[in-house]
Design a protein around this motif. Structure first.
Motif, PDB file in Angstrom:
ATOM      1  N   SER A   1      -1.774  18.715  -8.870  1.00 51.53           N
ATOM      2  CA  SER A   1      -0.833  19.790  -9.196  1.00 51.53           C
ATOM      3  C   SER A   1       0.570  19.241  -9.438  1.00 51.53           C
ATOM      4  CB  SER A   1      -0.797  20.834  -8.076  1.00 51.53           C
ATOM      5  OG  SER A   1      -1.933  21.662  -8.160  1.00 51.53           O
ATOM      6  N   TRP A   2       0.942  18.223  -8.663  1.00 48.64           N
ATOM      7  CA  TRP A   2       2.230  17.566  -8.897  1.00 48.64           C
ATOM      8  C   TRP A   2       2.239  16.948 -10.303  1.00 48.64           C
ATOM      9  CZ3 TRP A   2       4.661  13.126 -10.254  1.00 48.64           C
ATOM     10  CH2 TRP A   2       5.978  12.926  -9.816  1.00 48.64           C
TER      11      TRP A   2
ATOM     12  N   PRO B   1       0.811  -1.220   0.000  1.00 48.53           N
ATOM     13  CA  PRO B   1       0.000   0.000   0.000  1.00 48.53           C
ATOM     14  C   PRO B   1       0.847   1.276   0.000  1.00 48.53           C
ATOM     15  CG  PRO B   1      -0.082  -1.070   2.157  1.00 48.53           C
ATOM     16  CD  PRO B   1       0.615  -2.027   1.228  1.00 48.53           C
TER      17      PRO B   1
ATOM     18  N   PRO C   1      -4.034   3.949   1.846  1.00 48.95           N
ATOM     19  CA  PRO C   1      -3.622   5.342   2.009  1.00 48.95           C
ATOM     20  C   PRO C   1      -4.126   6.177   0.833  1.00 48.95           C
ATOM     21  CG  PRO C   1      -1.713   3.861   2.027  1.00 48.95           C
ATOM     22  CD  PRO C   1      -2.891   3.035   1.653  1.00 48.95           C
ATOM     23  N   ARG C   2      -4.356   7.447   1.090  1.00 48.85           N
ATOM     24  CA  ARG C   2      -4.931   8.310   0.064  1.00 48.85           C
ATOM     25  C   ARG C   2      -4.286   9.681   0.169  1.00 48.85           C
ATOM     26  NH1 ARG C   2      -8.920   7.116  -2.720  1.00 48.85           N
ATOM     27  NH2 ARG C   2     -10.229   5.558  -1.764  1.00 48.85           N
ATOM     28  N   LEU C   3      -3.601  10.091  -0.861  1.00 48.52           N
ATOM     29  CA  LEU C   3      -3.083  11.456  -0.895  1.00 48.52           C
ATOM     30  C   LEU C   3      -4.230  12.416  -1.229  1.00 48.52           C
ATOM     31  CD1 LEU C   3       0.218  10.859  -2.934  1.00 48.52           C
ATOM     32  CD2 LEU C   3       0.012  11.238  -0.468  1.00 48.52           C
ATOM     33  N   ASP C   4      -4.110  13.638  -0.787  1.00 53.47           N
ATOM     34  CA  ASP C   4      -5.071  14.673  -1.179  1.00 53.47           C
ATOM     35  C   ASP C   4      -4.948  14.851  -2.697  1.00 53.47           C
ATOM     36  OD1 ASP C   4      -6.353  17.617   0.042  1.00 53.47           O
ATOM     37  OD2 ASP C   4      -5.650  17.530  -2.028  1.00 53.47           O
TER      38      ASP C   4
ATOM     39  N   LEU D   1       1.592   6.219  -1.947  1.00 52.97           N
ATOM     40  CA  LEU D   1       2.084   7.497  -1.423  1.00 52.97           C
ATOM     41  C   LEU D   1       3.195   8.063  -2.293  1.00 52.97           C
ATOM     42  CD1 LEU D   1       2.160   6.413   2.316  1.00 52.97           C
ATOM     43  CD2 LEU D   1       0.517   7.955   1.215  1.00 52.97           C
TER      44      LEU D   1
ATOM     45  N   PRO E   1       4.305   9.670  -5.649  1.00 53.14           N
ATOM     46  CA  PRO E   1       3.689  10.318  -6.821  1.00 53.14           C
ATOM     47  C   PRO E   1       4.135   9.671  -8.132  1.00 53.14           C
ATOM     48  CG  PRO E   1       5.350  11.762  -5.824  1.00 53.14           C
ATOM     49  CD  PRO E   1       5.159  10.600  -4.893  1.00 53.14           C
TER      50      PRO E   1
ATOM     51  N   ASP F   1     -11.194  10.471  -4.411  1.00 51.65           N
ATOM     52  CA  ASP F   1     -10.712  10.888  -3.092  1.00 51.65           C
ATOM     53  C   ASP F   1     -11.900  11.062  -2.175  1.00 51.65           C
ATOM     54  OD1 ASP F   1      -8.994  11.770  -1.112  1.00 51.65           O
ATOM     55  OD2 ASP F   1      -8.620  13.736  -2.002  1.00 51.65           O
TER      56      ASP F   1
ATOM     57  N   SER G   1      -6.203  16.954  -4.799  1.00 53.25           N
ATOM     58  CA  SER G   1      -6.046  18.286  -5.395  1.00 53.25           C
ATOM     59  C   SER G   1      -4.554  18.617  -5.489  1.00 53.25           C
ATOM     60  CB  SER G   1      -6.797  19.341  -4.586  1.00 53.25           C
ATOM     61  OG  SER G   1      -6.192  19.566  -3.328  1.00 53.25           O
ATOM     62  N   LEU G   2      -3.784  18.171  -4.504  1.00 51.85           N
ATOM     63  CA  LEU G   2      -2.339  18.454  -4.534  1.00 51.85           C
ATOM     64  C   LEU G   2      -1.605  17.457  -5.425  1.00 51.85           C
ATOM     65  CD1 LEU G   2      -1.724  19.450  -0.814  1.00 51.85           C
ATOM     66  CD2 LEU G   2      -2.439  20.847  -2.763  1.00 51.85           C
ATOM     67  N   LEU G   3      -2.040  16.203  -5.375  1.00 50.96           N
ATOM     68  CA  LEU G   3      -1.456  15.220  -6.293  1.00 50.96           C
ATOM     69  C   LEU G   3      -1.629  15.689  -7.737  1.00 50.96           C
ATOM     70  CD1 LEU G   3      -0.216  12.454  -6.973  1.00 50.96           C
ATOM     71  CD2 LEU G   3      -2.517  11.457  -6.754  1.00 50.96           C
TER      72      LEU G   3
ATOM     73  N   ALA H   1       2.630  19.249 -13.377  1.00 51.46           N
ATOM     74  CA  ALA H   1       3.971  19.711 -13.727  1.00 51.46           C
ATOM     75  C   ALA H   1       4.756  18.665 -14.522  1.00 51.46           C
ATOM     76  CB  ALA H   1       4.738  20.099 -12.452  1.00 51.46           C
ATOM     77  N   ARG H   2       4.245  17.441 -14.589  1.00 49.35           N
ATOM     78  CA  ARG H   2       4.974  16.366 -15.262  1.00 49.35           C
ATOM     79  C   ARG H   2       4.235  15.774 -16.457  1.00 49.35           C
ATOM     80  NH1 ARG H   2       8.714  13.130 -12.349  1.00 49.35           N
ATOM     81  NH2 ARG H   2       9.759  14.401 -10.803  1.00 49.35           N
TER      82      ARG H   2
END
Ligand code: FMN
Lengths: 441, 398
Positions: B68-69, B23, B59-62, B27, B29, B51, B64-66, B72-73
């Motif tokens: 934005s990361w 899991p 586990p779950r990243l936010d 986390l 990216p 989300d 909205s921020l993921l 950029a890629r």
């Protein structure tokens, strides 16, 4: 250059993305977008080329107003702090990413989750500058509309941080079941599971930027670093001694609370060249219109009828509580005394209104040749004015570059700044801070 | 006509057994970048990132921020994080998505969610705010002012009705915030010393039943003007919210497999009944994907392509593939589906068009600023009402 400083203290360096005030010069041909992600990328990458510890973003949740209308003379508007830092995490490898987030207009669960996310996205490079600004003016943009009485701001901030830490601590490893958080205090009553496992740094690095006694105590108790305005040698040393002793009183190793003043700089080929440049920049920073507006902060009156190239206003400041400007963190305590001081200065040096403002409002902190500036920085850290600096350039996004190209090599030569980033370092590692739960070093 | 292909990522939490291996990868990216690039290279128009507040097995990243990361890629694909209207401040939602749009160069969208569970409410320490409104609202500044929210619709007082009325208000606020700066508000006029023309930066003065927001946004108008707003029509009240404020609606998978034609008819009928302003809702069908041989009967790519083709001929504007076993199914899907759909004439041009906005890819018209010179002066609440007033609910069918 001597090696006398080689055994001296390391300087912590932060890079403040130029803000929405008149320090930032937008009229210069070199000035680019302060919204485009490309500007942030370029700024961050120059900080990383200069082996900085972190990049810093400020926050303001309502556009500033003066005389009841949106202030239009400075740079206005900015992108959202956490999405920008998340984007930057994708295009940088070492640089810490510090974001200012308000504890009044957010909920601890959500902020904890977002900083944990940023810390995962950046492999341990997140920092949170906890601010408490809470006026009714800003509150008009939020569900919770209301604001807190001044004396409750820090009790909310304290509980906010306590709850955030519970969420960060409650799921140490994604392979095991998360623990359930349950908290009841005077400000919050929350319960549940964190959603995001423990951030790589344990907790993001905590910054604080308040200056009142309550603010300093909050920093002494909770913060890893303080962002302060006290950058001059005398004021800096007094502030440094004060917050470090407060930290000690809370049973902390004062070395684990870093004191970082926000400072400006102008680099020239010689000291004289730098002084000339500095004067020219001050004139750019304070147009006639800006001089009038800055003076309104002292007089607390509409001064639009005055000539910037004429004398200071002859009327007295309005001392009432209601101010003509809104949305600024900084206020002048004693307007009458400040007006008297400005008048004395204008008389003594025979200055116009605008010249008086230029003379008093925007002195750059470090002005000189690269050698002079490097020496002054090393000296300030060596004599405990501070532990490092948050540099505030006046040009977006290239304003850091003269410092990176000309001062950084000198700092490195004198052993005051790293010459490479350690592999896989978190921001805590870069700053020499302990991890939460770790015994004090 | 554009037929939209979307991939729903991060839905695995609802899938038993999904937590089986490592899991911790969720986390990283880089894990998500791998998935999004697969979709991007296969010609998908967008991904949604699932989300919610609170726990899951995984586990779950936010998101909205993921997002934005990821912005950029990546270069081309649309990115739609989930944000809840129940607990997240509308002002924060507005600037967050505007910023995602700036970072991605016009590829941002919003997967709108409401938080229906007590568990989620407890995390922010309140009961369901939507149900607690009457007492609270009177204490708020501006509560006495004439209300301008979309929540003036009748709600039967049930939880979903209230949450969805609040969602409609939150969308309205986000849309006004996105328009609160005109595109040419920044002037940098050295002659007058002005950085902005303040006449082109607008208060939104929203006063609703659930919250009031003064504005303007702190973030200038995003490149798309209006990022794309998508709502899952998982209840009648949610469909109503979509009619009021979304660009596209997602029809839940069980409804799609039950009677897809009837579902489409209901969306059209709802648009007529509630006098939708502006372009017609895009209607996307949620289609679960089980290509690998995990639990249940795996399907074949050909059967999937057949189903999608049927949906297209019924009049659906696109599909969202729900990948409950993302690691196994996304590579199989990405490798097979584009070619199969091309062979069926559904995506004649699967090539990516770098530089275009998500709105363009989805066939949405450029967003006209409600506060700008092209807006209809007396109609500040509807999106782009000037262009589509004549045919509510049936706008862009061709
Ligand atoms: C150097 C410095 C920078 C600050 N930056 C911000 C900021 O970016 N956003 C904000 O809302 N408040 C900011 N503040 C305000 C403080 O965080 C704090 O809320 C304010 O100073 C009032 O607290 P106090 O009474 O303890 O000083 C800043 C303060 C200082 C001293």
């Amino acid at each position: 250059m001597t090696r006398a400083h080689a055994a001296g203290r390391q300087i912590i360096l932060g890079a403040h993305f130029p803000g929405v005030n008149n320090t930032t010069v937008w009229s210069d041909p070199a000035s680019g977008s302060h919204i485009a992600f490309e500007s942030f990328r370029r700024f961050a990458q120059s900080a990383e080329r200069g082996f900085f510890d972190f990049l810093f973003l400020a926050e303001g949740l309502r556009l500033r107003e003066q005389r009841g209308v949106i202030h239009d003379l400075d740079v206005v508007g900015r992108p959202d702090t956490l999405p920008v830092l998340s984007g930057l995490a994708a295009v940088t490898a070492h640089l810490g990413l510090a974001g200012t987030i308000n504890a009044t207009y957010n909920e601890p669960y959500e902020v904890a989750r977002q900083f944990a996310t940023l810390d995962h996205l950046s492999a341990g490079r997140a920092a949170w500058n906890v601010v408490t600004t809470s006026d009714a003016f800003t509150g008009e943009n939020f569900r919770r509309a209301g604001y807190l009485p001044h004396d409750q701001r820090y009790s909310r901030a304290q509980e906010f941080l306590d709850v955030a830490r519970l969420f960060w601590d409650s799921w140490p490893d994604p392979r095991i079941e998360p623990g359930r958080v349950s908290y009841t205090g005077t400000q919050f009553d929350v319960a549940g599971y964190p959603g995001v496992p423990r951030p790589p740094q344990g907790h993001p690095v905590i910054f604080q930027a308040g200056d009142s006694a309550a603010g300093r105590d909050f920093a002494a108790r909770n913060a890893d670093a303080v962002f302060t305005r006290h950058g001059t040698p005398e004021a800096g040393r007094a502030f440094y001694a004060d917050v470090k002793s407060r930290a000690q009183a809370h049973g902390r190793d004062p070395e684990n609370l870093k004191v970082l003043p926000g400072v400006t700089f102008v680099i020239g080929d010689t000291d004289e060249d730098a002084r000339e440049r500095a004067a020219a920049i001050r004139a750019q920073q304070v147009s006639g219109q800006t001089a009038i507006l800055l003076l309104e902060h002292v007089w607390n009156r509409d001064l639009s009828g005055y000539d910037p190239d004429g004398p200071l206003p002859d009327i007295e400041p309005d001392l009432s509580e209601t101010t003509v400007f809104q949305g600024r963190a900084r206020q002048i305590d004693d307007r009458a005394a400040e007006a008297a001081r400005l008048r004395a200065l204008a008389r003594e040096k025979n200055l116009t209104l605008r010249q008086t403002v230029i003379e008093t409002q925007s002195r750059q902190t470090f002005v000189g040749s690269p050698e002079t500036v490097a020496e002054a920085l090393i000296d300030a850290v060596g004599t405990r004015v501070c532990d490092g600096f948050i540099l505030v350039p006046h040009i977006t996004p290239a304003g850091l570059e003269p410092f990176v190209e000309r001062v950084v090599p000198l700092l490195q030569e004198r052993g005051a700044l790293r010459t490479e980033y350690p592999a896989n370092a978190t921001l805590r590692d870069l700053l020499g801070l302990p991890y939460p739960g770790e015994a004090p070093a | 006509m554009t037929f939209t292909l979307a991939a729903g990522l991060g839905v695995a939490d609802d899938h038993p057994g999904a937590a089986a291996h490592d899991p911790g990868r969720l986390l990283d990216p880089g894990y998500w970048l791998g998935a999004v690039q697969l979709a991007e290279r296969a010609g998908f128009d967008l991904v949604t990132l699932h989300d919610r507040f609170g726990p899951g097995r995984l586990p779950r990243l936010d998101t909205s921020l993921l997002a934005s990361w990821l912005a950029a890629r990546t270069a081309v694909i649309g990115l739609l994080p989930t944000m809840t209207t129940t607990h997240t401040e509308p002002f924060h939602v507005g600037k967050n998505l505007a910023t995602l749009d700036h970072i991605s160069g016009g590829r941002a969208g919003w997967l709108v969610a409401v938080s229906r569970t007590e568990e989620e409410s407890r995390l922010v320490g309140r009961g369901h705010p939507a149900l607690a409104v009457p007492g609270a609202s009177t204490e708020r500044p501006g509560a006495g002012a004439e209300r301008s929210g979309a929540g003036d619709r009748e709600t039967s007082g049930d939880l979903d009705g209230e949450l969805q009325a609040e969602a409609a208000d939150a969308i309205e606020v986000a849309r006004r915030l996105w328009d609160s700066w005109e595109d040419d508000a920044e002037i940098r006029d050295t002659a007058t010393g002005r950085f902005i023309d303040r006449d082109k930066v607008h208060y939104i003065d929203f006063t609703g039943r659930y919250f009031s927001v003064k504005g303007p946004s702190i973030t200038p108008r995003p490149p798309q003007g209006q990022p794309v707003v998508v709502i899952p029509a998982d209840s009648p009240a949610a469909l109503r919210t979509a009619v009021d404020g979304a660009d596209a609606v997602l029809i839940p998978a069980p409804v799609v497999s039950d009677d897809p034609a009837a579902a489409l008819g209901e969306v059209r009928e709802a648009q007529r009944r509630h006098h939708r302003r502006g372009a017609a809702l895009k209607v996307f069908a949620d289609v679960p994907v089980r290509l690998a041989g995990q639990a249940g009967q795996p399907g074949t790519p050909e059967a999937l392509a057949e189903q999608v083709t049927d949906l297209a001929s019924l009049g659906y504007d696109g599909v969202r593939f729900l990948l409950s076993d993302q690691d196994a199914d996304l590579p199989l899907l990405a490798e097979s589906i584009p070619g199969l759909l091309r062979a069926r004439g559904l995506r004649p041009d699967a090539a990516l068009h770098p530089g275009g906005t998500l709105r363009t890819r989805l066939g949405l018209r450029p967003a006209v600023n409600r506060y700008g010179p092209e807006a209809d002066g007396d109609e500040l609440t509807g999106e782009d009402s000037r262009l589509h007033r004549s045919s509510p609910g049936t706008g862009e069918q061709s």
